[in-house]
Scaffold this motif. Structure first.
Motif, PDB file in Angstrom:
ATOM      1  N   TRP A 182     -24.554 -11.264 -39.234  1.00 48.12           N
ATOM      2  CA  TRP A 182     -24.316 -12.307 -38.242  1.00 48.12           C
ATOM      3  C   TRP A 182     -23.957 -13.641 -38.874  1.00 48.12           C
ATOM      4  CZ3 TRP A 182     -28.262 -11.843 -33.596  1.00 48.12           C
ATOM      5  CH2 TRP A 182     -28.109 -10.572 -33.015  1.00 48.12           C
ATOM      6  N   HIS A 183     -24.354 -13.877 -40.114  1.00 50.14           N
ATOM      7  CA  HIS A 183     -24.081 -15.190 -40.697  1.00 50.14           C
ATOM      8  C   HIS A 183     -22.612 -15.394 -41.036  1.00 50.14           C
ATOM      9  CE1 HIS A 183     -24.736 -12.777 -44.429  1.00 50.14           C
ATOM     10  NE2 HIS A 183     -23.822 -13.586 -44.932  1.00 50.14           N
ATOM     11  N   ASP A 186     -19.354 -16.479 -35.740  1.00 45.37           N
ATOM     12  CA  ASP A 186     -19.804 -17.611 -34.927  1.00 45.37           C
ATOM     13  C   ASP A 186     -20.429 -17.168 -33.611  1.00 45.37           C
ATOM     14  OD1 ASP A 186     -18.797 -19.435 -36.811  1.00 45.37           O
ATOM     15  OD2 ASP A 186     -16.800 -19.346 -35.908  1.00 45.37           O
ATOM     16  N   PHE A 207     -23.591 -19.599 -32.259  1.00 46.28           N
ATOM     17  CA  PHE A 207     -24.382 -20.269 -33.289  1.00 46.28           C
ATOM     18  C   PHE A 207     -23.971 -21.738 -33.437  1.00 46.28           C
ATOM     19  CE2 PHE A 207     -24.349 -15.773 -34.946  1.00 46.28           C
ATOM     20  CZ  PHE A 207     -25.641 -15.497 -34.512  1.00 46.28           C
ATOM     21  N   PHE A 248     -31.267 -15.644 -41.885  1.00 42.84           N
ATOM     22  CA  PHE A 248     -29.956 -16.045 -41.378  1.00 42.84           C
ATOM     23  C   PHE A 248     -29.628 -17.491 -41.735  1.00 42.84           C
ATOM     24  CE2 PHE A 248     -27.750 -18.345 -37.990  1.00 42.84           C
ATOM     25  CZ  PHE A 248     -26.571 -17.643 -37.865  1.00 42.84           C
ATOM     26  N   TYR A 249     -30.578 -18.402 -41.544  1.00 47.52           N
ATOM     27  CA  TYR A 249     -30.301 -19.827 -41.718  1.00 47.52           C
ATOM     28  C   TYR A 249     -29.999 -20.182 -43.173  1.00 47.52           C
ATOM     29  CZ  TYR A 249     -31.953 -20.367 -36.931  1.00 47.52           C
ATOM     30  OH  TYR A 249     -32.096 -20.268 -35.564  1.00 47.52           O
ATOM     31  N   LYS A 252     -26.201 -18.745 -43.638  1.00 41.15           N
ATOM     32  CA  LYS A 252     -25.136 -19.339 -42.824  1.00 41.15           C
ATOM     33  C   LYS A 252     -24.755 -20.688 -43.430  1.00 41.15           C
ATOM     34  CE  LYS A 252     -22.697 -19.385 -38.904  1.00 41.15           C
ATOM     35  NZ  LYS A 252     -21.499 -18.533 -38.765  1.00 41.15           N
TER      36      LYS A 252
END
Length: 298
Positions: A182-183, A186, A207, A248-249, A252
């Motif tokens: 997912w990273h 968008d 996101f 994720f953070y 990303k």
């Protein structure tokens, strides 16, 4: 030496002929876009096959399971020139196509999973698209729902550790065919079945905007909207938690979470905002075509 490299002699001439390598198409719409002109004979052939061996009262409510004569509902691969292995499922029953093709029929999880699979594969392989997205299968929303109810009812003593791990696996780009982390996108497109309403909606995680966009083909003020909102709120609450759990953070890199307006002064595990998309086409009252409408919103 790699089998894909030509074998050159010292004089520079090829010692063997070059054989073109044939790769499978990345997705079904490479050479034939979904909106391109098609031979209408294909549609007629399909319609004839679909109507073959239908029961006289095939559309009656009391006959919900099978619409074909006994033992005629099973697909005979020699009877129809089509691929029945549709990526996310292997179709063996003509009723699957009947529900997909007839007006007013409610689609099931398999119908949505197949369509979202090919859309996911398309998004994965389109290098020039400015809209970066992936999709998920219907089971992800079911898992999220189970986790949410376990969180809200700790007295049930239900362990959801493995299910939370499953969600992180989805986020990191595994488990699903054609999935990507997912990273690197968008947006994530999620089919949501609102079981209490027997109704499909589309939820898009953005996101960049830090919100869930809700596409609903049956906006009714009052009971319906309230039920849909409760369903979406479960995603709004748990998605940021699982994004944090999955790393994720940290991965990303194209969003500055400390200074981006949508994230600034908010904890990473705060609920995502929920936005209902207005001015959408609406299905007639009593219609069961919500699955078709979900597809038009994609």
């Amino acid at each position: 030496m790699s089998p894909f490299m030509p074998n050159y002699s010292s004089a520079g001439s090829s010692a063997r002929s070059s054989v073109p390598i044939k790769f499978e198409k990345k997705h079904p719409f490479v050479e034939h876009p979904i909106n391109a002109p098609v031979d209408t004979a294909y549609f007629q052939e399909y319609e004839n096959w679909l109507k073959k061996d239908l029961l006289l009262r095939h559309d009656k409510k009391r006959d919900k399971e099978n619409h074909y004569r006994k033992n005629k509902e099973l697909v005979d691969p020699e009877d129809v020139d089509m691929s029945l292995k549709l990526g996310a499922t292997l179709v063996k029953d003509k009723n699957w196509f009947y529900l997909l093709s007839m007006e007013g029929k409610l689609w099931n999880d398999e119908h949505l999973d197949v369509i979202f699979y090919y859309l996911r594969k398309k998004g994965k392989n389109e290098d020039n698209s400015t809209y970066k997205y992936t999709t998920v299968s219907c089971i992800l929303h079911t898992i999220i729902t189970e986790i949410y109810h376990a969180w809200k009812n700790p007295e049930l003593s239900t362990s959801v550790t493995s299910k939370e791990s499953d969600v992180c696996v989805y986020i990191n780009g595994y488990r699903l065919m054609g999935n990507v982390p997912w990273h690197i996108v968008d947006n994530v497109l999620i089919p949501v079945n609102v079981k209490e309403e027997n109704h499909w909606i589309l939820v898009v995680i953005s996101f960049i905007d830090r919100c869930l966009y809700v596409y609903d083909s049956y906006r009714v003020i009052g009971g319906h909207d309230a039920v849909v909102r409760r369903e979406v709120n479960m995603l709004a609450t748990l998605v940021p938690h699982h994004l944090q759990m999955s790393g994720f953070y940290e991965k990303k890199k194209d969003i500055d979470f400390q200074n981006h307006p949508a994230y600034k002064n908010r904890a990473l595990n705060d609920d995502f905002d929920v936005v209902n998309v207005d001015d959408l086409p609406q299905q007639p009252p009593g219609s069961m075509d919500c699955g078709v409408y979900v597809m038009t919103f994609l």
